[in-house]
Write an enzyme that holds these catalytic residues in place. Structure first.
Site, mmCIF file in Angstrom:
data_model
loop_
_atom_site.group_PDB
_atom_site.id
_atom_site.type_symbol
_atom_site.label_atom_id
_atom_site.label_comp_id
_atom_site.label_asym_id
_atom_site.label_seq_id
_atom_site.Cartn_x
_atom_site.Cartn_y
_atom_site.Cartn_z
ATOM 1 N N HIS A 29 0.772 -1.347 0.452
ATOM 2 C CA HIS A 29 0.092 0.205 0.143
ATOM 3 C C HIS A 29 0.712 1.338 0.021
ATOM 4 C CE1 HIS A 29 -3.642 2.406 1.426
ATOM 5 N NE2 HIS A 29 -2.853 3.112 1.727
ATOM 6 N N GLU A 30 2.017 1.677 1.050
ATOM 7 C CA GLU A 30 2.790 2.262 1.339
ATOM 8 C C GLU A 30 3.892 2.913 -0.364
ATOM 9 O OE1 GLU A 30 1.292 4.640 3.226
ATOM 10 O OE2 GLU A 30 0.223 3.692 4.141
ATOM 11 N N HIS A 33 1.739 4.232 -3.047
ATOM 12 C CA HIS A 33 1.524 5.744 -2.930
ATOM 13 C C HIS A 33 3.711 6.059 -3.748
ATOM 14 C CE1 HIS A 33 -2.779 6.049 -1.222
ATOM 15 N NE2 HIS A 33 -1.659 5.504 0.039
#
Length: 228
Positions: A29-30, A33
């Site tokens: 997820h990170e 980004h």
């Protein structure tokens, strides 16, 4: 042991599978980004070493603990400077969406793999007493549901979640100014509806229910697909 069983939202015997799921889900997820922010011209995350799949740079200990005992938590947010984007609002939306989308793709991939293992007889549809079969069932069940949940949870349009960042980039600027005036209160409201006993049945509860439903639907879809 008894004390941990009482405070954790998952059985202690499932904790290793839960932690593995969180390591993968939060890291991807990170990373998503950071990857897209860097790709679109903002080097902030890259300079901080965040464009990596090394989980140690993405984890927030308090966020993990809260997720284990309260049902919600977070990883270490990736800093993004939208001023570095050639199209700040459009690219900002893509960067924000990348995180939840990565969890959605992980959940779908997990459902496809688990369905294939079941459909082709590698794993029995029933856990039985076989330890390996039990482990595979528990891991994939948690992995699929948690990634669907994290996708849905992060799309809630309240700060500091991705849904709010998306909202900031799509509303007119006059509306954005009003949103920012109430941002501190939005964070407080967000914490209240998550923490106050009884409210979770109407906030987190439906999200977990939707995640379970999506999990079952995708498993059925892939089993039918692989059985065709």
């Amino acid at each position: 042991m008894d004390f941990l069983d009482q405070i954790l939202r998952v059985p202690l015997s499932q904790l290793p599978f839960y932690l593995i799921t969180l390591v993968i889900a939060f890291t991807v997820h990170e990373f998503s980004h950071a990857y897209f922010a860097n790709k679109f011209g903002d080097p902030t995350a890259k300079l901080l070493g965040r464009v990596t799949l090394n989980p140690t740079v993405h984890f927030d200990l308090l966020g993990i603990i809260l997720l284990l005992i309260a049902g919600f938590g977070w990883a270490r947010p990736v800093p993004v400077n939208r001023d570095n984007f050639s199209k700040p609002r459009l690219m900002g939306v893509i960067v924000s969406v990348a995180g939840p989308l990565s969890n959605l793709l992980l959940a779908i991939a997990g459902a496809a793999i688990f369905a294939a293992l079941l459909q082709f007889g590698v794993v029995s549809p029933y856990m039985g007493e076989d330890k390996l079969s039990q482990a595979i069932h528990i891991f994939f069940s948690l992995f699929i549901v948690m990634n669907f949940f994290l996708c849905l949870f992060n799309l809630i349009p309240l700060p500091p979640l991705d849904g709010y960042r998306i909202l900031e980039d799509v509303v007119p600027r006059r509306v954005l100014g009003k949103l920012q005036q109430f941002e501190q209160w939005s964070i407080l409201i967000f914490l209240v509806i998550l923490i106050v006993p009884g409210l979770q049945a109407y906030t987190i509860g439906p999200l977990y229910g939707a995640a379970h439903s999506l999990s079952q639907h995708f498993l059925v879809f892939f089993r039918v697909l692989f059985g065709a």
